[in-house]
Design a protein around this motif. Structure first.
Motif, PDB file in Angstrom:
ATOM      1  N   THR A   1       0.820  -1.202   0.000  1.00  0.00           N
ATOM      2  CA  THR A   1       0.000   0.000   0.000  1.00  0.00           C
ATOM      3  C   THR A   1       0.858   1.258   0.000  1.00  0.00           C
ATOM      4  OG1 THR A   1      -1.729  -1.166   1.214  1.00  0.00           O
ATOM      5  CG2 THR A   1      -1.809   1.237   1.257  1.00  0.00           C
ATOM      6  N   PHE A   2       0.463   2.207  -0.829  1.00  0.00           N
ATOM      7  CA  PHE A   2       1.090   3.519  -0.907  1.00  0.00           C
ATOM      8  C   PHE A   2       0.012   4.543  -0.548  1.00  0.00           C
ATOM      9  CE2 PHE A   2       3.268   0.631  -3.689  1.00  0.00           C
ATOM     10  CZ  PHE A   2       4.606   0.852  -3.405  1.00  0.00           C
ATOM     11  N   SER A   3       0.160   5.152   0.609  1.00  0.00           N
ATOM     12  CA  SER A   3      -0.866   6.060   1.134  1.00  0.00           C
ATOM     13  C   SER A   3      -0.704   7.476   0.580  1.00  0.00           C
ATOM     14  CB  SER A   3      -0.775   6.120   2.657  1.00  0.00           C
ATOM     15  OG  SER A   3      -0.964   4.840   3.201  1.00  0.00           O
ATOM     16  N   ASN A   4      -1.671   8.305   0.909  1.00  0.00           N
ATOM     17  CA  ASN A   4      -1.661   9.733   0.592  1.00  0.00           C
ATOM     18  C   ASN A   4      -1.688  10.038  -0.898  1.00  0.00           C
ATOM     19  OD1 ASN A   4      -1.603  10.433   3.339  1.00  0.00           O
ATOM     20  ND2 ASN A   4       0.598  10.104   3.389  1.00  0.00           N
ATOM     21  N   VAL A   5      -2.408   9.233  -1.652  1.00  0.00           N
ATOM     22  CA  VAL A   5      -2.637   9.545  -3.067  1.00  0.00           C
ATOM     23  C   VAL A   5      -3.610  10.717  -3.101  1.00  0.00           C
ATOM     24  CG1 VAL A   5      -3.624   8.674  -5.225  1.00  0.00           C
ATOM     25  CG2 VAL A   5      -2.234   7.174  -3.797  1.00  0.00           C
ATOM     26  N   ARG A   6      -3.344  11.674  -3.952  1.00  0.00           N
ATOM     27  CA  ARG A   6      -4.246  12.826  -4.056  1.00  0.00           C
ATOM     28  C   ARG A   6      -5.648  12.349  -4.409  1.00  0.00           C
ATOM     29  NH1 ARG A   6      -1.834  18.215  -6.298  1.00  0.00           N
ATOM     30  NH2 ARG A   6      -4.068  18.409  -6.704  1.00  0.00           N
ATOM     31  N   THR A   7      -6.627  12.863  -3.695  1.00  0.00           N
ATOM     32  CA  THR A   7      -8.003  12.436  -3.926  1.00  0.00           C
ATOM     33  C   THR A   7      -8.544  12.916  -5.265  1.00  0.00           C
ATOM     34  OG1 THR A   7      -8.842  14.354  -2.701  1.00  0.00           O
ATOM     35  CG2 THR A   7      -8.554  12.292  -1.470  1.00  0.00           C
ATOM     36  N   ASP A   8      -7.904  13.930  -5.850  1.00  0.00           N
ATOM     37  CA  ASP A   8      -8.346  14.438  -7.150  1.00  0.00           C
ATOM     38  C   ASP A   8      -7.445  13.967  -8.297  1.00  0.00           C
ATOM     39  OD1 ASP A   8      -6.133  15.948  -6.444  1.00  0.00           O
ATOM     40  OD2 ASP A   8      -6.981  17.856  -7.095  1.00  0.00           O
ATOM     41  N   ALA A   9      -6.568  12.994  -8.026  1.00  0.00           N
ATOM     42  CA  ALA A   9      -5.652  12.494  -9.054  1.00  0.00           C
ATOM     43  C   ALA A   9      -6.428  11.773 -10.161  1.00  0.00           C
ATOM     44  CB  ALA A   9      -4.622  11.552  -8.442  1.00  0.00           C
ATOM     45  N   ALA A  10      -6.049  12.028 -11.389  1.00  0.00           N
ATOM     46  CA  ALA A  10      -6.674  11.361 -12.531  1.00  0.00           C
ATOM     47  C   ALA A  10      -6.314   9.875 -12.513  1.00  0.00           C
ATOM     48  CB  ALA A  10      -6.212  12.002 -13.837  1.00  0.00           C
ATOM     49  N   SER A  11      -7.257   9.043 -12.904  1.00  0.00           N
ATOM     50  CA  SER A  11      -7.041   7.585 -12.907  1.00  0.00           C
ATOM     51  C   SER A  11      -5.832   7.205 -13.749  1.00  0.00           C
ATOM     52  CB  SER A  11      -8.280   6.873 -13.432  1.00  0.00           C
ATOM     53  OG  SER A  11      -9.370   7.099 -12.587  1.00  0.00           O
ATOM     54  N   GLN A  12      -5.653   7.837 -14.891  1.00  0.00           N
ATOM     55  CA  GLN A  12      -4.509   7.532 -15.761  1.00  0.00           C
ATOM     56  C   GLN A  12      -3.195   7.851 -15.058  1.00  0.00           C
ATOM     57  OE1 GLN A  12      -4.526   6.061 -19.029  1.00  0.00           O
ATOM     58  NE2 GLN A  12      -2.413   5.788 -18.365  1.00  0.00           N
ATOM     59  N   ASN A  13      -3.160   8.955 -14.314  1.00  0.00           N
ATOM     60  CA  ASN A  13      -1.938   9.324 -13.601  1.00  0.00           C
ATOM     61  C   ASN A  13      -1.610   8.311 -12.502  1.00  0.00           C
ATOM     62  OD1 ASN A  13      -1.799  11.565 -15.229  1.00  0.00           O
ATOM     63  ND2 ASN A  13      -2.555  12.989 -13.670  1.00  0.00           N
ATOM     64  N   VAL A  14      -2.616   7.868 -11.779  1.00  0.00           N
ATOM     65  CA  VAL A  14      -2.403   6.865 -10.728  1.00  0.00           C
ATOM     66  C   VAL A  14      -1.906   5.567 -11.362  1.00  0.00           C
ATOM     67  CG1 VAL A  14      -3.490   5.513  -8.898  1.00  0.00           C
ATOM     68  CG2 VAL A  14      -4.114   7.923  -9.204  1.00  0.00           C
TER      69      VAL A  14
END
Length: 74
Positions: free
Chosen positions: A32-45
């Motif tokens: 698990t990698f925490s603190n992903v931006r909640t508004d991050a685009a799916s493609q970027n993730v």
């Protein structure tokens, strides 16, 4: 009554190979990698997950995004 859902936190999970079970089937655990931006685009993730996958020394399977949300009555 209207209810609003707001994503409060997000994390990326990558399934990585962890060994074999007693039947010889591959087993996996999630990294698990925490603190992903909640508004991050799916493609970027997905692109970040792929980059992480490419530097790991183990085989991987699936990528997941876990989100925690709050519900508020308006």
């Amino acid at each position: 009554m209207a209810v609003t859902k707001t994503i409060s936190s997000s994390s990326l999970q990558i399934e990585i190979e962890s060994g074999k079970d007693s039947s010889g089937n591959t087993t996996y655990k999630k990294k698990t990698f925490s603190n992903v931006r909640t508004d991050a685009a799916s493609q970027n993730v997905y692109d970040v997950a792929t980059a992480i996958k490419n530097v790991l020394n183990v085989k991987t399977r699936d990528f997941f995004v876990s989100e925690s949300s709050t519900l508020v009555s308006a």
